[in-house]
Design a protein around this motif. Structure first.
Motif, PDB file in Angstrom:
ATOM      1  N   ASP A  60       0.833  -1.201   0.000  1.00  0.00           N
ATOM      2  CA  ASP A  60       0.000   0.000   0.000  1.00  0.00           C
ATOM      3  C   ASP A  60       0.873   1.259   0.000  1.00  0.00           C
ATOM      4  O   ASP A  60       0.586   2.237  -0.705  1.00  0.00           O
ATOM      5  N   ILE A  61       1.943   1.235   0.804  1.00  0.00           N
ATOM      6  CA  ILE A  61       2.858   2.385   0.848  1.00  0.00           C
ATOM      7  C   ILE A  61       3.533   2.576  -0.507  1.00  0.00           C
ATOM      8  O   ILE A  61       3.672   3.705  -1.001  1.00  0.00           O
ATOM      9  N   ILE A  62       3.960   1.482  -1.129  1.00  0.00           N
ATOM     10  CA  ILE A  62       4.612   1.555  -2.441  1.00  0.00           C
ATOM     11  C   ILE A  62       3.666   2.163  -3.475  1.00  0.00           C
ATOM     12  O   ILE A  62       4.045   3.042  -4.253  1.00  0.00           O
ATOM     13  N   ASN A  63       2.422   1.720  -3.464  1.00  0.00           N
ATOM     14  CA  ASN A  63       1.435   2.215  -4.440  1.00  0.00           C
ATOM     15  C   ASN A  63       1.130   3.694  -4.247  1.00  0.00           C
ATOM     16  O   ASN A  63       0.890   4.420  -5.215  1.00  0.00           O
ATOM     17  N   ASP A  64       1.138   4.142  -2.992  1.00  0.00           N
ATOM     18  CA  ASP A  64       0.728   5.522  -2.693  1.00  0.00           C
ATOM     19  C   ASP A  64       1.891   6.514  -2.697  1.00  0.00           C
ATOM     20  O   ASP A  64       1.668   7.720  -2.567  1.00  0.00           O
ATOM     21  N   ASN A  65       3.124   6.013  -2.816  1.00  0.00           N
ATOM     22  CA  ASN A  65       4.275   6.917  -2.680  1.00  0.00           C
ATOM     23  C   ASN A  65       5.305   6.729  -3.794  1.00  0.00           C
ATOM     24  O   ASN A  65       6.517   6.838  -3.565  1.00  0.00           O
ATOM     25  N   ASN A  66       4.813   6.446  -4.980  1.00  0.00           N
ATOM     26  CA  ASN A  66       5.679   6.352  -6.163  1.00  0.00           C
ATOM     27  C   ASN A  66       6.838   5.375  -5.974  1.00  0.00           C
ATOM     28  O   ASN A  66       7.958   5.619  -6.431  1.00  0.00           O
ATOM     29  N   ALA A  67       6.560   4.280  -5.299  1.00  0.00           N
ATOM     30  CA  ALA A  67       7.528   3.182  -5.131  1.00  0.00           C
ATOM     31  C   ALA A  67       8.781   3.585  -4.373  1.00  0.00           C
ATOM     32  O   ALA A  67       9.834   2.959  -4.522  1.00  0.00           O
ATOM     33  N   ARG A  68       8.706   4.617  -3.541  1.00  0.00           N
ATOM     34  CA  ARG A  68       9.865   5.025  -2.742  1.00  0.00           C
ATOM     35  C   ARG A  68       9.610   4.661  -1.280  1.00  0.00           C
ATOM     36  O   ARG A  68       8.633   5.102  -0.681  1.00  0.00           O
ATOM     37  N   LEU A  69      10.490   3.842  -0.733  1.00  0.00           N
ATOM     38  CA  LEU A  69      10.378   3.422   0.657  1.00  0.00           C
ATOM     39  C   LEU A  69      11.496   4.047   1.490  1.00  0.00           C
ATOM     40  O   LEU A  69      12.606   4.266   0.992  1.00  0.00           O
ATOM     41  N   THR A  70      11.193   4.310   2.754  1.00  0.00           N
ATOM     42  CA  THR A  70      12.234   4.730   3.683  1.00  0.00           C
ATOM     43  C   THR A  70      13.074   3.501   4.043  1.00  0.00           C
ATOM     44  O   THR A  70      12.711   2.360   3.729  1.00  0.00           O
ATOM     45  N   ILE A  71      14.202   3.724   4.714  1.00  0.00           N
ATOM     46  CA  ILE A  71      15.050   2.603   5.126  1.00  0.00           C
ATOM     47  C   ILE A  71      14.288   1.677   6.055  1.00  0.00           C
ATOM     48  O   ILE A  71      14.372   0.447   5.955  1.00  0.00           O
ATOM     49  N   ASP A  72      13.506   2.247   6.977  1.00  0.00           N
ATOM     50  CA  ASP A  72      12.663   1.456   7.885  1.00  0.00           C
ATOM     51  C   ASP A  72      11.722   0.544   7.098  1.00  0.00           C
ATOM     52  O   ASP A  72      11.625  -0.658   7.370  1.00  0.00           O
ATOM     53  N   GLU A  73      11.021   1.114   6.154  1.00  0.00           N
ATOM     54  CA  GLU A  73      10.037   0.373   5.358  1.00  0.00           C
ATOM     55  C   GLU A  73      10.714  -0.691   4.498  1.00  0.00           C
ATOM     56  O   GLU A  73      10.255  -1.828   4.398  1.00  0.00           O
ATOM     57  N   ARG A  74      11.825  -0.304   3.901  1.00  0.00           N
ATOM     58  CA  ARG A  74      12.556  -1.232   3.044  1.00  0.00           C
ATOM     59  C   ARG A  74      13.064  -2.443   3.828  1.00  0.00           C
ATOM     60  O   ARG A  74      12.986  -3.584   3.362  1.00  0.00           O
TER      61      ARG A  74
END
Length: 273
Positions: A60-74
């Motif tokens: 959901d985060i990937i879809n809503d944020n142009n496929a950019r993740l923070t280090i935590d999320e990644r």
């Protein structure tokens, strides 16, 4: 890399009783989800070992944020897929060993039943690996910035193609092996150009790339060459610059120890040959 911990209640086992929480469930309750909400739910699911739920929240985060993740999320995404595949790979190895051990004492029907169970595991593992590869190729790698982020995702791509190549018995094994090699080569070339020799992501990539040469290419010589080169470069860089040596020291030492152990094992294989 250490995992973030949330405060736990007196009885942590209550997390095991959590039902899956989907975006649709919360929307029906008129609870709009922010990025922080999704990340919090992913962390809760991680602690409850609900790794499919972790992946769902991060998608959901990937879809809503142009496929950019923070280090935590990644890191959460990497941990979730690693746990999902580790359990399946261990199950596959268990049945594979059982087949070999019981081959002479089992009936043809029993051998066939073990094969059926092994096939089920392979299908589950194939599904998970292709899911993460698709996520990496379609979204995460194209959107990644140059440097550590691109190396990290390209390494993941090589890892999961390697897992697929390990288990398949079909003609596609060669194609999957080539895909893994291409991903590792691309990641390693980028790592050499952008990351210091002591960077944990570069060292972790070198270790896994060496494992590829040993396990898929059946070449302990090439595995030793790559691992020793990365090991020696890291030691030399740390010796020449104390500030470099202190950065991420625990992660670096852990990877170097794993690399050293594998080098000893692989050199032993070469000596026997």
């Amino acid at each position: 890399m250490s995992r973030l911990k949330l405060p736990l209640p007196a009885n942590p086992s209550v997390f095991a009783c959590l039902s899956p929480i989907s975006l649709g469930d919360l929307q029906q309750m008129d609870m709009p989800l922010s990025r922080l909400d999704c990340l919090f739910l992913a962390k809760v699911a991680d602690q409850a070992e609900r790794y499919h739920d972790v992946v769902a929240q991060l998608k959901d985060i990937i879809n809503d944020n142009n496929a950019r993740l923070t280090i935590d999320e990644r890191n959460l995404l990497s941990i979730a897929y690693k746990n999902l595949t580790a359990n399946l790979r261990e199950s596959w190895r268990t049945i594979d060993a059982l087949q070999k051990r019981e081959a002479l004492s089992s009936t043809r029907h029993q051998v066939k039943l073990m094969r059926v169970q092994k096939d089920r595991i392979e299908k589950d593992l194939d599904k998970v690996c292709r899911d993460v590869v698709d996520l990496l190729e379609r979204y995460l790698i194209p959107a990644a910035s140059n440097g550590e982020e691109k190396v990290f995702y390209s390494k993941m791509r090589g890892d999961y193609y390697r897992y697929l190549a390990e288990l398949t018995r079909l003609n596609s094994r060669e194609d999957l092996g080539k895909a893994s090699l291409e991903a590792y080569k691309s990641a390693y070339q980028h790592a050499l150009a952008t990351l210091p020799a002591t960077h944990p992501t570069r060292l972790g990539l070198a270790l896994n790339f060496a494992v590829y040469f040993h396990d898929i290419m059946r070449s302990p010589e090439r595995a030793c060459h790559l691992a020793k080169h990365a090991f020696d470069e890291a030691i030399a860089a740390a010796a020449s610059d104390a500030s470099v040596a202190m950065a991420n020291i625990e992660d670096v030492l852990t990877i170097l120890q794993l690399m050293r152990d594998d080098l000893i094992l692989w050199r032993g294989e070469i000596s026997k040959e």
